[in-house]
Motif scaffolding. Structure first.
Motif, PDB file in Angstrom:
ATOM      1  N   SER A 135     -41.049  22.562  18.479  1.00 50.76           N
ATOM      2  CA  SER A 135     -40.386  21.434  17.805  1.00 50.76           C
ATOM      3  C   SER A 135     -40.605  20.324  18.948  1.00 50.76           C
ATOM      4  O   SER A 135     -40.555  20.564  20.061  1.00 50.76           O
ATOM      5  CB  SER A 135     -39.052  22.005  17.829  1.00 50.76           C
ATOM      6  OG  SER A 135     -38.654  22.941  16.864  1.00 50.76           O
ATOM      7  N   THR A 136     -40.576  19.019  18.322  1.00 48.08           N
ATOM      8  CA  THR A 136     -40.823  18.026  19.208  1.00 48.08           C
ATOM      9  C   THR A 136     -39.794  16.922  18.997  1.00 48.08           C
ATOM     10  O   THR A 136     -39.741  15.924  19.980  1.00 48.08           O
ATOM     11  CB  THR A 136     -42.188  17.397  19.046  1.00 48.08           C
ATOM     12  OG1 THR A 136     -42.180  16.809  17.573  1.00 48.08           O
ATOM     13  CG2 THR A 136     -43.366  18.221  19.533  1.00 48.08           C
ATOM     14  N   THR A 137     -39.117  17.020  18.209  1.00 43.01           N
ATOM     15  CA  THR A 137     -37.879  16.044  17.819  1.00 43.01           C
ATOM     16  C   THR A 137     -36.736  16.409  17.701  1.00 43.01           C
ATOM     17  O   THR A 137     -35.489  16.437  18.359  1.00 43.01           O
ATOM     18  CB  THR A 137     -38.386  14.871  16.692  1.00 43.01           C
ATOM     19  OG1 THR A 137     -38.781  15.811  15.460  1.00 43.01           O
ATOM     20  CG2 THR A 137     -39.668  14.194  17.188  1.00 43.01           C
ATOM     21  N   SER A 138     -36.374  17.164  16.586  1.00 40.39           N
ATOM     22  CA  SER A 138     -35.203  17.834  16.362  1.00 40.39           C
ATOM     23  C   SER A 138     -35.200  18.949  15.121  1.00 40.39           C
ATOM     24  O   SER A 138     -36.295  19.102  14.628  1.00 40.39           O
ATOM     25  CB  SER A 138     -33.841  16.698  15.528  1.00 40.39           C
ATOM     26  OG  SER A 138     -34.456  16.409  14.373  1.00 40.39           O
ATOM     27  N   ASN A 170     -29.258  16.809  22.875  1.00 37.83           N
ATOM     28  CA  ASN A 170     -27.808  16.564  22.146  1.00 37.83           C
ATOM     29  C   ASN A 170     -27.794  17.652  20.865  1.00 37.83           C
ATOM     30  O   ASN A 170     -28.788  17.729  20.507  1.00 37.83           O
ATOM     31  CB  ASN A 170     -27.586  15.247  21.755  1.00 37.83           C
ATOM     32  CG  ASN A 170     -27.544  14.008  22.689  1.00 37.83           C
ATOM     33  OD1 ASN A 170     -27.348  14.429  23.610  1.00 37.83           O
ATOM     34  ND2 ASN A 170     -27.378  12.663  21.996  1.00 37.83           N
ATOM     35  N   ILE A 171     -26.715  18.296  21.081  1.00 41.11           N
ATOM     36  CA  ILE A 171     -26.370  19.103  19.851  1.00 41.11           C
ATOM     37  C   ILE A 171     -25.183  18.587  19.141  1.00 41.11           C
ATOM     38  O   ILE A 171     -24.159  18.480  19.551  1.00 41.11           O
ATOM     39  CB  ILE A 171     -26.130  20.570  20.487  1.00 41.11           C
ATOM     40  CG1 ILE A 171     -27.400  21.013  21.353  1.00 41.11           C
ATOM     41  CG2 ILE A 171     -26.045  21.481  19.507  1.00 41.11           C
ATOM     42  CD1 ILE A 171     -27.174  22.518  22.239  1.00 41.11           C
ATOM     43  N   GLU A 172     -25.443  18.460  17.928  1.00 41.03           N
ATOM     44  CA  GLU A 172     -24.342  18.100  16.995  1.00 41.03           C
ATOM     45  C   GLU A 172     -23.912  19.159  16.084  1.00 41.03           C
ATOM     46  O   GLU A 172     -24.771  19.952  15.576  1.00 41.03           O
ATOM     47  CB  GLU A 172     -24.756  17.019  15.968  1.00 41.03           C
ATOM     48  CG  GLU A 172     -25.226  15.439  16.564  1.00 41.03           C
ATOM     49  CD  GLU A 172     -26.088  14.718  15.587  1.00 41.03           C
ATOM     50  OE1 GLU A 172     -25.639  14.000  15.019  1.00 41.03           O
ATOM     51  OE2 GLU A 172     -27.449  14.957  15.523  1.00 41.03           O
ATOM     52  N   LEU A 173     -22.488  19.653  16.127  1.00 40.19           N
ATOM     53  CA  LEU A 173     -21.862  20.529  15.283  1.00 40.19           C
ATOM     54  C   LEU A 173     -21.346  19.990  14.300  1.00 40.19           C
ATOM     55  O   LEU A 173     -20.493  19.041  14.269  1.00 40.19           O
ATOM     56  CB  LEU A 173     -20.951  21.411  16.278  1.00 40.19           C
ATOM     57  CG  LEU A 173     -21.473  21.882  17.456  1.00 40.19           C
ATOM     58  CD1 LEU A 173     -20.648  22.536  18.393  1.00 40.19           C
ATOM     59  CD2 LEU A 173     -22.479  22.839  17.284  1.00 40.19           C
ATOM     60  N   VAL A 216     -30.029  20.247  16.755  1.00 36.18           N
ATOM     61  CA  VAL A 216     -30.741  19.992  18.200  1.00 36.18           C
ATOM     62  C   VAL A 216     -31.424  18.951  18.100  1.00 36.18           C
ATOM     63  O   VAL A 216     -32.701  18.925  17.434  1.00 36.18           O
ATOM     64  CB  VAL A 216     -31.143  21.313  18.795  1.00 36.18           C
ATOM     65  CG1 VAL A 216     -31.622  21.220  20.053  1.00 36.18           C
ATOM     66  CG2 VAL A 216     -30.112  22.353  18.719  1.00 36.18           C
ATOM     67  N   THR A 217     -31.298  17.865  18.870  1.00 38.74           N
ATOM     68  CA  THR A 217     -32.274  16.809  19.030  1.00 38.74           C
ATOM     69  C   THR A 217     -32.765  16.457  20.599  1.00 38.74           C
ATOM     70  O   THR A 217     -31.900  16.420  21.373  1.00 38.74           O
ATOM     71  CB  THR A 217     -31.667  15.332  18.637  1.00 38.74           C
ATOM     72  OG1 THR A 217     -31.206  15.611  17.237  1.00 38.74           O
ATOM     73  CG2 THR A 217     -32.630  14.349  18.700  1.00 38.74           C
ATOM     74  N   ARG A 218     -34.076  16.388  20.888  1.00 41.75           N
ATOM     75  CA  ARG A 218     -34.429  15.888  22.071  1.00 41.75           C
ATOM     76  C   ARG A 218     -34.401  14.487  22.335  1.00 41.75           C
ATOM     77  O   ARG A 218     -34.694  13.783  21.381  1.00 41.75           O
ATOM     78  CB  ARG A 218     -36.076  16.421  22.069  1.00 41.75           C
ATOM     79  CG  ARG A 218     -36.331  16.168  23.786  1.00 41.75           C
ATOM     80  CD  ARG A 218     -38.177  16.280  23.625  1.00 41.75           C
ATOM     81  NE  ARG A 218     -38.663  15.263  22.763  1.00 41.75           N
ATOM     82  CZ  ARG A 218     -40.222  15.368  22.589  1.00 41.75           C
ATOM     83  NH1 ARG A 218     -40.865  16.139  22.911  1.00 41.75           N
ATOM     84  NH2 ARG A 218     -40.626  14.305  21.929  1.00 41.75           N
ATOM     85  N   VAL A 219     -33.432  14.181  23.021  1.00 36.07           N
ATOM     86  CA  VAL A 219     -33.325  12.638  23.502  1.00 36.07           C
ATOM     87  C   VAL A 219     -33.846  12.073  24.747  1.00 36.07           C
ATOM     88  O   VAL A 219     -33.919  10.844  24.813  1.00 36.07           O
ATOM     89  CB  VAL A 219     -31.665  12.350  23.662  1.00 36.07           C
ATOM     90  CG1 VAL A 219     -31.040  12.799  22.171  1.00 36.07           C
ATOM     91  CG2 VAL A 219     -31.176  13.078  24.489  1.00 36.07           C
ATOM     92  N   ALA A 220     -34.624  12.838  25.572  1.00 31.19           N
ATOM     93  CA  ALA A 220     -35.318  12.489  26.622  1.00 31.19           C
ATOM     94  C   ALA A 220     -36.273  13.476  27.066  1.00 31.19           C
ATOM     95  O   ALA A 220     -35.950  14.836  26.772  1.00 31.19           O
ATOM     96  CB  ALA A 220     -34.198  12.014  27.774  1.00 31.19           C
ATOM     97  N   ALA A 227     -35.490  26.163  19.811  1.00 29.78           N
ATOM     98  CA  ALA A 227     -34.190  26.324  19.580  1.00 29.78           C
ATOM     99  C   ALA A 227     -33.720  27.325  18.693  1.00 29.78           C
ATOM    100  O   ALA A 227     -34.500  27.489  17.501  1.00 29.78           O
ATOM    101  CB  ALA A 227     -33.451  25.066  19.202  1.00 29.78           C
ATOM    102  N   TYR A 228     -32.826  28.410  18.850  1.00 31.30           N
ATOM    103  CA  TYR A 228     -32.639  29.283  17.887  1.00 31.30           C
ATOM    104  C   TYR A 228     -31.323  29.869  18.130  1.00 31.30           C
ATOM    105  O   TYR A 228     -30.568  29.626  19.187  1.00 31.30           O
ATOM    106  CB  TYR A 228     -33.475  30.496  18.089  1.00 31.30           C
ATOM    107  CG  TYR A 228     -33.516  31.257  19.497  1.00 31.30           C
ATOM    108  CD1 TYR A 228     -32.841  32.471  19.498  1.00 31.30           C
ATOM    109  CD2 TYR A 228     -34.435  30.883  20.382  1.00 31.30           C
ATOM    110  CE1 TYR A 228     -32.787  33.231  20.797  1.00 31.30           C
ATOM    111  CE2 TYR A 228     -34.110  31.267  21.729  1.00 31.30           C
ATOM    112  CZ  TYR A 228     -33.222  32.501  21.844  1.00 31.30           C
ATOM    113  OH  TYR A 228     -33.329  33.455  23.032  1.00 31.30           O
TER     114      TYR A 228
END
Length: 236
Positions: A135-138, A170-173, A216-220, A227-228
């Protein structure tokens, strides 16, 4: 699945975690269905490794059309004298990175089972290695639960494919019953080739949510990541 067809050009595989603790232990499985012996070069990255970069390096060769199973894999490395593995007693947990000496993973399979003793048997999880540029973005993780019988953990790996720098997530739930976003974990940093786990994710960060999902999003940072989620029996 075996890496065949279009996937065989993958250069590096990442097995998300290898563990040796007082409770849990990982078993490594390597299968070679090809017609020739194959050599795999490994890097095991764990904070407990007493090396300057927390990395232990070694090679394993698998004969043609054979499968090798290594119960207690960290202890196996210790028993054959792999440099950098410390004495038993520390808690080892980290990703295992693999590169095929011949440049291709065609015909090879790599997986692990991490389990613990209990109730007269062993209980755990089996998982395959993945391309390290997964994964490279989300990415989404679905089916999370937290109730009296079940809990969910989430884990992340920074594969370090691009550089030696950390990445930030960042992890959004989301509440699975309503679709409402209930919480965001911001600024979670992970070093290159590092592994981390967030236990009982919903209980810790979305109290009262019994079933949900996460993004899950890579922000930097520039490195790819894995991610699992793991759904465990036992609410605690």
């Amino acid at each position: 699945p075996l890496l065949e067809g279009a996937l065989f050009t993958v250069q590096t595989l990442a097995l998300p975690v290898i563990v040796e603790t007082t409770a849990f232990e990982s078993e490594l499985v390597i299968t070679n269905v090809s017609a020739s012996a194959r050599t795999i070069r490994f890097q095991f990255v764990a904070d407990a490794n007493p090396t300057p970069d927390s990395t232990v390096r070694f090679e394993l060769t698998v004969p043609a059309r054979t499968q090798q199973i290594f119960p207690g894999f960290v202890q196996y490395l210790r028993s054959i004298g792999v440099p950098g593995i410390g004495p038993r007693g520390a808690s080892y947990a980290g990703a295992l990175f693999a590169t095929a000496a011949e440049g291709s993973f065609e015909g090879l399979f790599l997986g692990a089972r991490t389990s613990a003793q209990g109730g007269g048997g062993r209980y755990g999880l089996f998982y395959p290695a993945l391309p390290s540029a997964a994964s490279t973005t989300s990415t989404w993780m679905l089916g999370l639960q937290q109730n009296g019988e079940t809990r969910s953990n989430v884990a992340l790996v920074n594969t370090g494919d691009v550089d030696a720098n950390p990445i930030t997530f960042n992890i959004e739930l989301f509440d699975g019953s309503t679709g409402r976003k209930v919480s965001t974990i911001e600024g979670l940093s992970l070093k290159a080739k590092g592994w981390t786990q967030l236990v009982t994710l919903l209980a810790q960060h979305a109290p009262g949510v019994t079933q949900g999902y996460a993004r899950v999003t890579r922000v930097a940072g520039s490195n790819p990541f894995i991610a699992y989620a793991v759904i465990n029996d036992g609410g605690q």
